[in-house]
Design a protein around this motif. Sequence first.
Motif, PDB file in Angstrom:
ATOM      1  N   ALA A  81       0.824  -1.207   0.000  1.00  0.00           N
ATOM      2  CA  ALA A  81       0.000   0.000   0.000  1.00  0.00           C
ATOM      3  C   ALA A  81       0.858   1.257   0.000  1.00  0.00           C
ATOM      4  N   GLU A  82       1.966   1.224   0.753  1.00  0.00           N
ATOM      5  CA  GLU A  82       2.862   2.388   0.778  1.00  0.00           C
ATOM      6  C   GLU A  82       3.520   2.605  -0.573  1.00  0.00           C
ATOM      7  N   LEU A  83       3.915   1.507  -1.232  1.00  0.00           N
ATOM      8  CA  LEU A  83       4.524   1.637  -2.547  1.00  0.00           C
ATOM      9  C   LEU A  83       3.542   2.220  -3.555  1.00  0.00           C
ATOM     10  N   ARG A  84       2.294   1.793  -3.518  1.00  0.00           N
ATOM     11  CA  ARG A  84       1.296   2.333  -4.444  1.00  0.00           C
ATOM     12  C   ARG A  84       1.063   3.828  -4.187  1.00  0.00           C
ATOM     13  N   ARG A  85       1.008   4.204  -2.908  1.00  0.00           N
ATOM     14  CA  ARG A  85       0.814   5.616  -2.605  1.00  0.00           C
ATOM     15  C   ARG A  85       1.988   6.452  -3.107  1.00  0.00           C
ATOM     16  N   LEU A  86       3.217   5.985  -2.828  1.00  0.00           N
ATOM     17  CA  LEU A  86       4.400   6.714  -3.279  1.00  0.00           C
ATOM     18  C   LEU A  86       4.508   6.726  -4.804  1.00  0.00           C
ATOM     19  N   SER A  87       4.082   5.647  -5.459  1.00  0.00           N
ATOM     20  CA  SER A  87       4.128   5.607  -6.927  1.00  0.00           C
ATOM     21  C   SER A  87       3.227   6.678  -7.530  1.00  0.00           C
ATOM     22  N   THR A 105      -7.414   6.510  -7.770  1.00  0.00           N
ATOM     23  CA  THR A 105      -6.357   7.526  -7.772  1.00  0.00           C
ATOM     24  C   THR A 105      -6.821   8.885  -7.274  1.00  0.00           C
ATOM     25  N   LEU A 106      -8.102   9.050  -6.927  1.00  0.00           N
ATOM     26  CA  LEU A 106      -8.619  10.388  -6.607  1.00  0.00           C
ATOM     27  C   LEU A 106      -7.862  11.081  -5.484  1.00  0.00           C
ATOM     28  N   PRO A 107      -7.500  10.399  -4.371  1.00  0.00           N
ATOM     29  CA  PRO A 107      -6.734  11.119  -3.336  1.00  0.00           C
ATOM     30  C   PRO A 107      -5.397  11.643  -3.846  1.00  0.00           C
ATOM     31  N   ALA A 108      -4.687  10.851  -4.634  1.00  0.00           N
ATOM     32  CA  ALA A 108      -3.385  11.290  -5.140  1.00  0.00           C
ATOM     33  C   ALA A 108      -3.538  12.390  -6.190  1.00  0.00           C
ATOM     34  N   LEU A 109      -4.645  12.356  -6.963  1.00  0.00           N
ATOM     35  CA  LEU A 109      -4.857  13.353  -8.007  1.00  0.00           C
ATOM     36  C   LEU A 109      -5.452  14.652  -7.481  1.00  0.00           C
ATOM     37  N   ALA A 110      -5.664  14.751  -6.178  1.00  0.00           N
ATOM     38  CA  ALA A 110      -6.312  15.929  -5.606  1.00  0.00           C
ATOM     39  C   ALA A 110      -5.633  17.242  -6.005  1.00  0.00           C
ATOM     40  N   PRO A 111      -4.281  17.357  -5.969  1.00  0.00           N
ATOM     41  CA  PRO A 111      -3.671  18.629  -6.388  1.00  0.00           C
ATOM     42  C   PRO A 111      -4.004  19.007  -7.831  1.00  0.00           C
ATOM     43  N   LEU A 112      -4.067  18.028  -8.732  1.00  0.00           N
ATOM     44  CA  LEU A 112      -4.397  18.312 -10.124  1.00  0.00           C
ATOM     45  C   LEU A 112      -5.861  18.702 -10.278  1.00  0.00           C
ATOM     46  N   ALA A 145     -12.240  14.239 -13.088  1.00  0.00           N
ATOM     47  CA  ALA A 145     -11.705  12.969 -12.622  1.00  0.00           C
ATOM     48  C   ALA A 145     -11.778  11.934 -13.739  1.00  0.00           C
ATOM     49  N   PRO A 146     -10.821  11.001 -13.776  1.00  0.00           N
ATOM     50  CA  PRO A 146     -10.853   9.980 -14.830  1.00  0.00           C
ATOM     51  C   PRO A 146     -12.095   9.101 -14.726  1.00  0.00           C
TER      52      PRO A 146
END
Length: 670
Positions: free
Chosen positions: A468-474, A505-512, A521-522
């Motif tokens: 899970a950490e690797l996916r978040r960092l990726s 991916t929505l949490p990671a894409l929040a800045p965009l 959103a995709p």
Amino acid sequence: MTAELVRGQNHPLDRTRVEIRITAGGPVVAAVTLGDAHGRLPGTDAVAHPGAPRRTGIEVPRQAAAAHRLAVDLGALPDAVHRVSVLLALPTGIGALTTFGAAAPPSVQVTGLDGTGLAGYTLNGLGAESAVVAVELYRRAGAWKVRAVGQGYADGLAALLRDQGLPQAAELAAEIEEAVGRGHARAVPAPAPAAAHRPDGPAHPAPGPAAPAPGPAAPAPDPAAPSTSPAAAPVDYRHPERRSTPAPATPQPSVGGPVDPAAPAPPPSSPPAPSGPVAGDAAGWSMEERLYNQVWGMFEDLTRSVAAYRSASDFAESRLEQELDAALSDPRDRLGTAADAARAAARDRHAALVTQARAALDRDLAQLAAESEVVEPALPPAFARWDSPVWQAHRSAQQRPMALRLGDLHLPEVPDLRIPMLVRLPLERGLWIDCGPDAYAWRGPDPDRAYARRELGSALTDGPPDEAELRRLSLETAVALAARLLAVHPAGEFAVQVIDPGGTTLPALAPLLETGVLPAAPVPGAAGVAAVLEGLTRRVDLVQMAVRSRAADALPPDVDTAGQLLIVHDFPHGFDDRALTRLRYLADEGPAVGVHLLMVADRARAREYGPVLDPLWRSLLRITPVPDAHLADPWVGHAWTYEPSLAPRGSQVVRQVLGRVAEARRERRS
């Protein structure tokens, strides 16, 4: 004291007027090439050889011989010259040598004009080569250094000159052979006998005057030989500021000729004034290009310095094993004080060699660290770390930069020295961020992971990487790269699209999304995958046709000609055969027309597709969300540790930069 170099090692020069003394096991031809910052030759005028032995600041012998002396005045060279390469080649029809491996290895000594030894290099390990770049003198941070190169060419001098970028390589090689064959030669002094035999290595000729070698008298000069051109003038050894005045009318000994011991020695050259490293001192038309070339120069210097250290350490280990084996080879000597003394002496010599190699490495690392301290703060946003102050004052770019920083590189011998990893724009290859835990072999506590926790505030632990950490960092790495690409392009000239079949991916894409840089959103599922791929495939087809027919104005109004970055997440979920075909098409044809691929994927989960996806994986540049030693350089094959370019934990710099990008887009539309 002469510094004995190994292949790849460099050594600073404390003077600009030097002599290069060459000894070989048979007749060799000596030449010098004057290259630019990349080592490329502008033309045949940049080569001093037996047919044209004098160039500005350089003089070489006219003959093939077993011993040579070359005169070099670095202060007289044009500003465009950054590398002075000393070449050795075997002549045809002279002597019995056809390869360097058939005789004793050549030796090169760089000395002062008074014979003071500065650096030496013995070209060990040559075999089928008939031409070799022995050493190079190169300009670095306003000063000159000598580097042991030892790069051989089995195809001869023409291949060597061609590799340095000379289009007329074959013609010039033939001209050099013809000049040597015509006998344009002068008497060459024999090397002085060795003053003493060093217990830890081969004997080297002692510097100083040498007696003339026996042999036939030198033939009369050829009337056709050039002698009146400015480039053929003798080397002026005076200080550059005094060259405008006429030289004193004192005879100068010809290079390669007998040295008169009674003649007054030239005055010792003054060492260059000490100066610290300067940001942007490399060659280039703009500060951006100079900084780019300087960063790559730092990368090359670190590569060669570490290669020299590893080579010296391996030699010390091999020598220790040989000496210990020799001490134990006779059963009668395995016991007693003699055997203990032999083993202790072998270990002492090993420690001395390793200490000497480490001292040379530490000297080079200190110079590179000092250079990094002045270069890093001067880098423009496209080259800078996210914690650099330049991002706080960054505004919309006026033109696309020449390169982009993907992350940092370092080697285990010097973990604290980071070299920026720069790639040219537009991206010629897509990127693949590996988010699979199987890609990272767990080897216990890792100092790179400790660095990531300290510098980036990462939640990485000292245990095996968490999926899970690797996916978040990726995803965080992908968003940081997308933000950097958007920020360094002019407003409206670059866009981002995302494929996310699972909608995770929505949490990671929040800045965009929150800044409006990503309009929506995709769309999840196979329908979203097909829609994005179909639109980008159509864009690539239309732009390719417009480029081929030179009809860019005929593109439909709904075709966005801005550069595109396609982020693909959770691959291969949601991809059918048609979608896979389109993805491979975009990876192959997209970069030429501004469509770039960034995949966040686990290679292990896509193995079921087997050969279908292998060409895709091979075409992408793999980067990682955590430090990983997986990149190899093309020179010596070092395994470099790549570290991703992420903002410090808790920093809002990425969101702030994206906000300025969105604001610049709105101003452009209004």
